[in-house]
Design a protein around this motif. Structure first.
Motif, PDB file in Angstrom:
ATOM      1  N   VAL A   1       3.900   5.731  -5.468  1.00 59.49           N
ATOM      2  CA  VAL A   1       3.897   5.817  -6.932  1.00 59.49           C
ATOM      3  C   VAL A   1       2.822   6.789  -7.409  1.00 59.49           C
ATOM      4  O   VAL A   1       3.058   7.619  -8.300  1.00 59.49           O
ATOM      5  CB  VAL A   1       3.680   4.424  -7.548  1.00 59.49           C
ATOM      6  CG1 VAL A   1       3.450   4.542  -9.052  1.00 59.49           C
ATOM      7  CG2 VAL A   1       4.871   3.527  -7.270  1.00 59.49           C
ATOM      8  N   ILE A   2       1.621   6.697  -6.820  1.00 56.60           N
ATOM      9  CA  ILE A   2       0.516   7.592  -7.209  1.00 56.60           C
ATOM     10  C   ILE A   2       0.884   9.045  -6.932  1.00 56.60           C
ATOM     11  O   ILE A   2       0.672   9.932  -7.768  1.00 56.60           O
ATOM     12  CB  ILE A   2      -0.778   7.202  -6.477  1.00 56.60           C
ATOM     13  CG1 ILE A   2      -1.267   5.828  -6.971  1.00 56.60           C
ATOM     14  CG2 ILE A   2      -1.851   8.261  -6.697  1.00 56.60           C
ATOM     15  CD1 ILE A   2      -2.461   5.299  -6.210  1.00 56.60           C
ATOM     16  N   ILE A   3       1.440   9.297  -5.749  1.00 54.86           N
ATOM     17  CA  ILE A   3       1.824  10.666  -5.392  1.00 54.86           C
ATOM     18  C   ILE A   3       2.891  11.185  -6.349  1.00 54.86           C
ATOM     19  O   ILE A   3       2.845  12.337  -6.799  1.00 54.86           O
ATOM     20  CB  ILE A   3       2.328  10.715  -3.933  1.00 54.86           C
ATOM     21  CG1 ILE A   3       1.158  10.443  -2.971  1.00 54.86           C
ATOM     22  CG2 ILE A   3       2.961  12.073  -3.626  1.00 54.86           C
ATOM     23  CD1 ILE A   3       1.568  10.319  -1.527  1.00 54.86           C
ATOM     24  N   SER A   4       3.859  10.302  -6.684  1.00 52.24           N
ATOM     25  CA  SER A   4       4.922  10.705  -7.618  1.00 52.24           C
ATOM     26  C   SER A   4       4.350  11.068  -8.982  1.00 52.24           C
ATOM     27  O   SER A   4       4.767  12.048  -9.613  1.00 52.24           O
ATOM     28  CB  SER A   4       5.944   9.576  -7.762  1.00 52.24           C
ATOM     29  OG  SER A   4       6.550   9.291  -6.516  1.00 52.24           O
TER      30      SER A   4
ATOM     31  N   VAL B   1       0.840  -1.206   0.000  1.00 52.89           N
ATOM     32  CA  VAL B   1       0.000   0.000   0.000  1.00 52.89           C
ATOM     33  C   VAL B   1       0.869   1.248   0.000  1.00 52.89           C
ATOM     34  O   VAL B   1       0.618   2.215  -0.726  1.00 52.89           O
ATOM     35  CB  VAL B   1      -0.960  -0.011   1.204  1.00 52.89           C
ATOM     36  CG1 VAL B   1      -1.642   1.361   1.346  1.00 52.89           C
ATOM     37  CG2 VAL B   1      -2.010  -1.091   1.046  1.00 52.89           C
ATOM     38  N   ILE B   2       1.937   1.226   0.813  1.00 53.09           N
ATOM     39  CA  ILE B   2       2.835   2.381   0.871  1.00 53.09           C
ATOM     40  C   ILE B   2       3.512   2.612  -0.474  1.00 53.09           C
ATOM     41  O   ILE B   2       3.617   3.740  -0.957  1.00 53.09           O
ATOM     42  CB  ILE B   2       3.890   2.176   1.974  1.00 53.09           C
ATOM     43  CG1 ILE B   2       3.225   2.188   3.361  1.00 53.09           C
ATOM     44  CG2 ILE B   2       4.967   3.263   1.895  1.00 53.09           C
ATOM     45  CD1 ILE B   2       4.170   1.909   4.497  1.00 53.09           C
TER      46      ILE B   2
END
Length: 361
Positions: free
Chosen positions: A25-28, A19-20
């Protein structure tokens, strides 16, 4: 050595790590998208990028946006694309701000339509497209402060004797506008006094007229010894009201008659206008696509319908029906000026009037 972590705890720990990682990856990706968006937005708003777009023909993206902004019909959309590629090698949307060049392009298309005996419907589309583009793309450049007026434009004002004078804006500075004034005015006694308030008028390249009231700060000499006028900046800038339809002076003889109005109750909006047999002579003073002014010896009341026959360039037999919106006494004894709004006009006649208004003929 045995681990104290149960299989269930190990699976939970692995899930948490995944999850982390996914979240990181999504935030990046979001950060990357934001950086790209800001970069492109900054690029698309630079003067260099905008100038580059002005030098290119209209794009499919431009056409799609223009169709939405201007609520274009399919005929207007197709005509805009054709004009934007066959009649100019620059972006016609940006060219709207230059009324002379923009008008020249539409004039050429109009003349080609006439030479090809195009239908009056297509000629009408040409005029509606031109009007829509002028009304939309010029509305965002309304001047509200003298701080936004570019150097090189001409202001008009009256000297103390009431004589109209021209002054060219030599520079737009923080302290105000520097105006180049005629030499005879600079050396004479009729130039406006320092600290006096003066009304200036300005007509921009896109044909919009303004009146601005401000104060003469002082007169000064530039490096070449020429006298200049410094006027203070002001927000007292008013756009001058213009007629909804520009009119052209005609001053030619015409014939008019009263009208019998009838309608068919079984057919909605089916109204017929029948001229009465008795006809009168008058003078058509001016005409627009929406109406005209008629000089007559009869003080016909407001609200009456009137039938008109008149002459225009390219077509001698023009017919229209209108309603009288006002009647004024004329300077000529026994004459009255009738202000008329058209309710029915032949398409060809309307197109000729629009061509005259736009100085196409």
């Amino acid at each position: 050595m045995k681990s104290n972590i149960s299989p269930l705890q190990a699976r939970a720990s692995g899930y948490f790590v995944n999850v982390i990682i996914i979240g990181a990856v999504i935030i990046s990706l979001l950060v990357l998208f934001y950086i790209v968006y800001r970069t492109l937005t900054k690029k698309f708003n630079t003067p260099e990028w905008i100038e580059a777009q002005k030098k290119k023909p209209i794009t499919a993206r431009d056409l799609k946006q223009a169709t939405k902004d201007l609520n274009l019909t399919s005929d207007e959309r197709d005509l805009l694309w054709e004009i934007g590629h066959k009649y100019t090698n620059v972006n016609i949307i940006y060219l709207v701000q230059d009324s002379d060049k923009f008008g020249d392009i539409f004039r050429q298309r109009y003349q080609d339509f006439i030479a090809a005996n195009a239908s009056q419907r297509l000629i009408s589309v040409l005029f509606t497209l031109k009007e829509k583009m002028e009304n939309f793309y010029r509305r965002d450049v309304i001047i509200t402060s003298t701080k936004n007026i570019e150097a090189g434009q001409t202001l008009q004002f009256a000297d103390k004797a009431g004589v109209r004078c021209n002054a060219v804006i030599a520079d737009n500075r923080t302290e105000g506008l520097i105006l180049s004034i005629p030499d005879n005015l600079a050396k004479g006694q009729n130039k406006p006094d320092s600290l006096s308030r003066v009304v200036f008028s300005l007509t921009t390249a896109n044909g919009i007229s303004y009146a601005l009231t401000t104060r003469v700060v002082r007169y000064q000499q530039n490096s070449s010894g020429t006298v200049e006028m410094l006027i203070s900046h002001t927000n007292d800038v008013k756009q001058l009201l213009q007629r909804q339809n520009d009119r052209v002076e005609i001053n030619s003889g015409c014939t008019f008659a009263a009208v019998r109005v009838s309608s068919d109750s079984s057919r909605k909006n089916d109204v017929s206008y029948t001229p009465l047999q008795q006809k009168y002579k008058g003078v058509l003073k001016n005409v627009s696509s929406g109406g005209c002014s008629l000089l007559a010896s009869l003080p016909i009341r407001e609200g009456q319908y009137i039938y008109l026959e008149f002459h225009l360039p390219k077509k001698s037999d023009n017919i229209a029906v209108g309603i009288i919106t006002g009647t004024d006494k004329s300077d000529s004894p026994g004459k009255f000026l009738l202000h008329i709004q058209f309710v029915k006009i032949e398409p060809e006649t309307k197109n000729i009037v629009l061509a005259m208004v736009n100085k196409f003929i």
